[in-house]
Design an enzyme around this catalytic site. Structure first.
Site, mmCIF file in Angstrom:
data_model
loop_
_atom_site.group_PDB
_atom_site.id
_atom_site.type_symbol
_atom_site.label_atom_id
_atom_site.label_comp_id
_atom_site.label_asym_id
_atom_site.label_seq_id
_atom_site.Cartn_x
_atom_site.Cartn_y
_atom_site.Cartn_z
ATOM 1 N N ASN A 84 -19.074 6.050 -5.994
ATOM 2 C CA ASN A 84 -19.217 7.328 -5.446
ATOM 3 C C ASN A 84 -20.294 8.164 -6.207
ATOM 4 O OD1 ASN A 84 -18.980 9.914 -4.352
ATOM 5 N ND2 ASN A 84 -17.055 10.435 -5.357
ATOM 6 N N TRP A 85 -21.383 8.355 -5.537
ATOM 7 C CA TRP A 85 -22.474 8.622 -6.270
ATOM 8 C C TRP A 85 -22.554 10.073 -6.556
ATOM 9 C CZ3 TRP A 85 -27.515 5.689 -4.432
ATOM 10 C CH2 TRP A 85 -27.689 4.464 -5.139
ATOM 11 N N LYS A 86 -21.563 10.790 -5.704
ATOM 12 C CA LYS A 86 -21.546 12.409 -5.486
ATOM 13 C C LYS A 86 -22.994 12.891 -5.434
ATOM 14 C CE LYS A 86 -17.479 11.820 -8.378
ATOM 15 N NZ LYS A 86 -16.762 12.297 -9.662
ATOM 16 N N HIS B 237 -12.031 13.698 -1.040
ATOM 17 C CA HIS B 237 -11.879 13.822 -2.759
ATOM 18 C C HIS B 237 -11.701 14.937 -3.283
ATOM 19 C CE1 HIS B 237 -13.961 13.349 -6.433
ATOM 20 N NE2 HIS B 237 -13.989 12.135 -6.358
ATOM 21 N N GLU C 113 -13.040 16.802 -5.467
ATOM 22 C CA GLU C 113 -14.083 17.970 -5.538
ATOM 23 C C GLU C 113 -14.368 18.572 -4.150
ATOM 24 O OE1 GLU C 113 -16.994 15.030 -7.146
ATOM 25 O OE2 GLU C 113 -15.680 15.087 -9.116
ATOM 26 N N GLU D 199 -6.605 9.182 -7.298
ATOM 27 C CA GLU D 199 -7.495 9.707 -8.245
ATOM 28 C C GLU D 199 -6.825 10.923 -8.795
ATOM 29 O OE1 GLU D 199 -11.904 8.305 -7.373
ATOM 30 O OE2 GLU D 199 -11.696 10.499 -6.648
ATOM 31 N N GLY E 101 -14.160 12.296 -14.504
ATOM 32 C CA GLY E 101 -15.329 12.829 -14.845
ATOM 33 C C GLY E 101 -14.870 13.353 -16.227
ATOM 34 N N SER F 242 -12.610 8.020 -14.341
ATOM 35 C CA SER F 242 -13.257 7.259 -15.689
ATOM 36 C C SER F 242 -13.044 5.749 -15.440
ATOM 37 C CB SER F 242 -12.537 8.155 -16.663
ATOM 38 O OG SER F 242 -12.902 9.445 -16.488
ATOM 39 N N GLY G 23 -17.196 6.877 -10.000
ATOM 40 C CA GLY G 23 -18.255 7.888 -10.204
ATOM 41 C C GLY G 23 -19.405 7.361 -11.105
ATOM 42 N N GLY G 24 -19.175 8.232 -12.341
ATOM 43 C CA GLY G 24 -20.387 8.030 -13.376
ATOM 44 C C GLY G 24 -20.875 6.515 -13.717
#
Ligand code: 13P
Length: 253
Positions: free
Chosen positions: A10-12, A96, A98, A168, A174, A214, A235-236
């Protein structure tokens, strides 16, 4: 039938179209032939055409990070299923945290978006999970069970073949804090039991349930070793080809 393992990025709000093209050309040889899992990159809307083009003929599939439930109309800033279809997206993340936290999405809108995406033929990565206060209050099981029921309302057993649930825990996203493999396994197990209560054991066993929060090259193997964890939404670490590949490798071990 056991669940297919899916490793998804998930590149966000990261990467421009040219960076997406470059990333995928680097990633392609690194993950070639690693077919014990499906490999998906969910990217910003404007990156999708470049990403689809770059991933053509590879084992990398492309998805979006959200989609609206209406076909068209006065919904400024939103994107429809038909738009995503035409540019070649095959997957879509819905719900998600966010989106729920910063953009007012509720279980009701998540359910509407999920139903529309399934009707349009997408594979949906349906995200849910508890916030820190809920875990500390000891109500994680109730929260994820309720979200599972609300988010899947009106979705048929047949449509469940195209649903992936992504657990999640919001406190792990994150933050560098990861759920322990035991916590991830236990809560993914609660989600699977809830799905079994709705659709029966066969659907529940075939359902891919990912962990996200994470997940990285260091902790992926022990998370993926758990029976109820059938993949990850990253993500990251999905922004760095070496780290993302290490997670794909863990799923192929
Ligand atoms: P991080 O891997 O950066 O914690 O993000 C997890 C996530 O939100 C994936 O959807």
């Amino acid at each position: 039938m056991s669940a297919r393992v899916v490793i998804a990025g998930n590149w966000k709000m990261n990467m421009t179209p040219s960076q997406a093209r470059q990333f995928i050309s680097e990633l392609t040889p690194m993950v070639a032939g690693k077919d014990k899992c499906d490999i998906v990159l969910c990217v910003p809307y404007v990156d999708i055409p470049a990403a689809v083009e770059a991933a053509k003929g590879t084992n990398i599939r492309i998805g979006a990070e959200n989609v609206h439930f209406e076909d068209k109309g006065a919904f400024t800033g939103e994107v429809s299923c038909a738009m995503l279809k035409e540019v070649g997206a095959e997957y879509v993340i819905i719900g998600h945290s966010e989106r729920r936290q910063y953009f007012g999405e509720t279980d009701e809108t998540v359910n509407l978006r999920t139903k529309a995406a399934l009707a349009a033929g997408f594979k949906v990565l349906l995200c849910l999970g508890e916030v820190k206060e809920q875990r500390l209050a000891g109500i994680t099981d109730e929260v994820v069970s309720m979200q599972t029921k609300l988010d899947l309302a009106g979705i048929s057993a047949e449509e469940m073949k195209n649903v992936i649930i992504t657990y999640e825990p919001v406190w792990a996203i994150g933050t560098g804090l990861t759920a322990t493999p035991e916590q991830a396994d236990e809560t993914c197990g609660v989600i699977r039991a809830t799905v079994a209560s709705l659709y029966g054991e066969e659907v529940a066993e075939a359902l891919t349930i990912q962990y996200g929060g994470s997940m990285n090259d260091k902790n992926a193997a022990e998370l993926l070793a758990k029976a109820n964890v059938n993949g990850g939404l990253i993500g990251g670490a999905s922004l760095i080809p070496e780290k993302f590949t290490a997670i794909v490798d863990a799923a192929n071990a």
